[in-house]
Design an enzyme around this catalytic site. Structure first.
Site, PDB file in Angstrom:
ATOM      1  N   CYS A 124       0.836  -1.231  -0.009  1.00 25.04           N
ATOM      2  CA  CYS A 124      -0.060  -0.030   0.067  1.00 25.04           C
ATOM      3  C   CYS A 124       1.043   1.301   0.079  1.00 25.04           C
ATOM      4  CB  CYS A 124      -0.854  -0.023   1.169  1.00 25.04           C
ATOM      5  SG  CYS A 124      -1.782  -1.430   1.372  1.00 25.04           S
ATOM      6  N   ASN A 140     -10.099  -0.905   0.225  1.00 23.11           N
ATOM      7  CA  ASN A 140      -8.394  -0.624   0.083  1.00 23.11           C
ATOM      8  C   ASN A 140      -8.063  -0.996  -1.147  1.00 23.11           C
ATOM      9  OD1 ASN A 140      -5.676  -0.998   0.710  1.00 23.11           O
ATOM     10  ND2 ASN A 140      -6.154  -1.927   2.527  1.00 23.11           N
ATOM     11  N   HIS A 146      -3.781   6.937   2.893  1.00 26.53           N
ATOM     12  CA  HIS A 146      -3.982   5.555   2.273  1.00 26.53           C
ATOM     13  C   HIS A 146      -5.322   5.161   3.079  1.00 26.53           C
ATOM     14  CE1 HIS A 146      -4.115   1.537   1.369  1.00 26.53           C
ATOM     15  NE2 HIS A 146      -3.822   0.936   2.722  1.00 26.53           N
TER      16      HIS A 146
END
Length: 334
Positions: free
Chosen positions: A116, A286, A256
């Site tokens: 990520c 996500n 994020h």
């Protein structure tokens, strides 16, 4: 030593697949419910790529949009960096596949695997090449097809992840603008907390690894949560300190998009109002390395980023890794 030239983002672009997977859809697939998902994550739906779509296909769409906004052609690109943990294949790199799709014939190409945090690793790397004069234009993309490695029988992970791509064109900008500070970090001792066990040289694909579900991503949720809250705050504080700025100078925070509770903790820590934070995980979940660039592109498109604004990008991911970048926004070329 020659003076480094300022580097900024000249244009952004994003793409998410058409198929929407809602919490109501997941209720029919696994033991879960909308209230449970929203309360614990803030996610309401996510995008899922088709069987025919690979990561390079998503990246191509985002790249085309970023090139258009930056007003440059693919032939002008000097380098392509693709951040992904779901490449089209082990090799060649997804960046090389994308280079061919775009017709960016003079561009060097490489993939970055930092989960990520990949987009942040990518823009930090790209900035160095431009700052020292080696390259002028670098395309950085965060792209994931996480649905391809998600176990939709595991309710702890399948509610979290989605597919998408976000792109940025980096290039020289006028003095006083562009990136002011970066912070990258890693703690390899936490690698087992978020990983894809099989398919590499440690555990090559066999009938047994497939049968055991070892080609699906694994995450120890509570441990990753605690790590995320800590590093989101510390990385943001680090880039503010490096840039010589106070927390009230942040005009937009682009975190994020993993969990709304993690974002809320960071927002509370820095005393930011809702209009100074980019949040879209309710619609996308996500998307790993794609989450920050997609959120940034949507904020730009919505007119939430203006010339002279101080923008902080911050994230964390498997590795374990973390990173942050602070830039004073300007899309004009130097």
């Amino acid at each position: 030593m020659a003076q480094l030239r300022p580097v900024g983002i000249l244009g952004t672009g994003s793409y998410t697949p058409e198929r929407v997977l809602t919490n109501a859809d997941l209720e029919k697939m696994v033991e879960t419910n909308d209230e449970w998902i929203v309360t614990r994550t803030g996610i309401r739906e996510r995008r899922i790529s088709s069987k025919e779509q690979a990561s390079s296909d998503l990246a191509y769409e985002a790249a085309q949009r970023a090139l258009k906004k930056a007003n440059i052609t693919a032939e002008e690109l000097d380098m392509i960096i693709v951040a992904t943990v779901t490449p089209d294949m082990m090799f060649p790199s997804t960046a090389c596949i994308l280079q061919d799709k775009l017709g960016a014939k003079k561009a060097s190409a490489l993939d970055i695997s930092a989960a990520c945090t990949g987009f942040l690793y990518g823009i930090t790397t790209a900035s160095q090449f431009i700052a020292n004069g080696m390259y002028r234009y670098v395309l950085v993309i965060g792209v994931e097809s996480l649905s391809k490695i998600t176990n939709y029988e595991d309710r702890n992970t399948c509610v979290l992840f989605g597919d998408g791509a976000g792109a940025a064109i980096l290039g020289p900008v006028p003095e006083g603008y562009g990136f002011k500070a970066f912070d990258l970090g890693a703690d390899g001792s936490g690698g087992e907390l978020l990983n894809l066990p099989a398919g590499g040289s440690r555990m090559p694909a066999t009938a047994e690894t497939v049968e055991q579900g070892l080609h699906y991503l694994y995450m120890a949720g509570s441990e990753v949560f605690k790590f995320a809250v800590r590093v989101m705050n510390s990385a943001t504080e680090t880039v503010l300190e490096k840039a010589g700025l106070e927390k009230d100078s942040i005009d937009l925070l682009v975190p994020h998009q993993a969990n709304l509770r993690i974002i809320d903790a960071a927002v509370k820590r820095f005393g930011l109002s809702e209009d100074k934070v980019a949040i879209n995980l309710d619609r996308y979940g996500n998307m790993s390395s794609a989450s920050i660039p997609v959120a940034l592109d949507e904020a730009v498109a919505a007119g939430r980023v203006n010339e002279g604004d101080n923008v902080v990008l911050v994230g964390f991911g498997g590795g374990l890794t973390w990173g942050a970048a602070l830039l004073t926004w300007c899309t004009k070329q130097a």
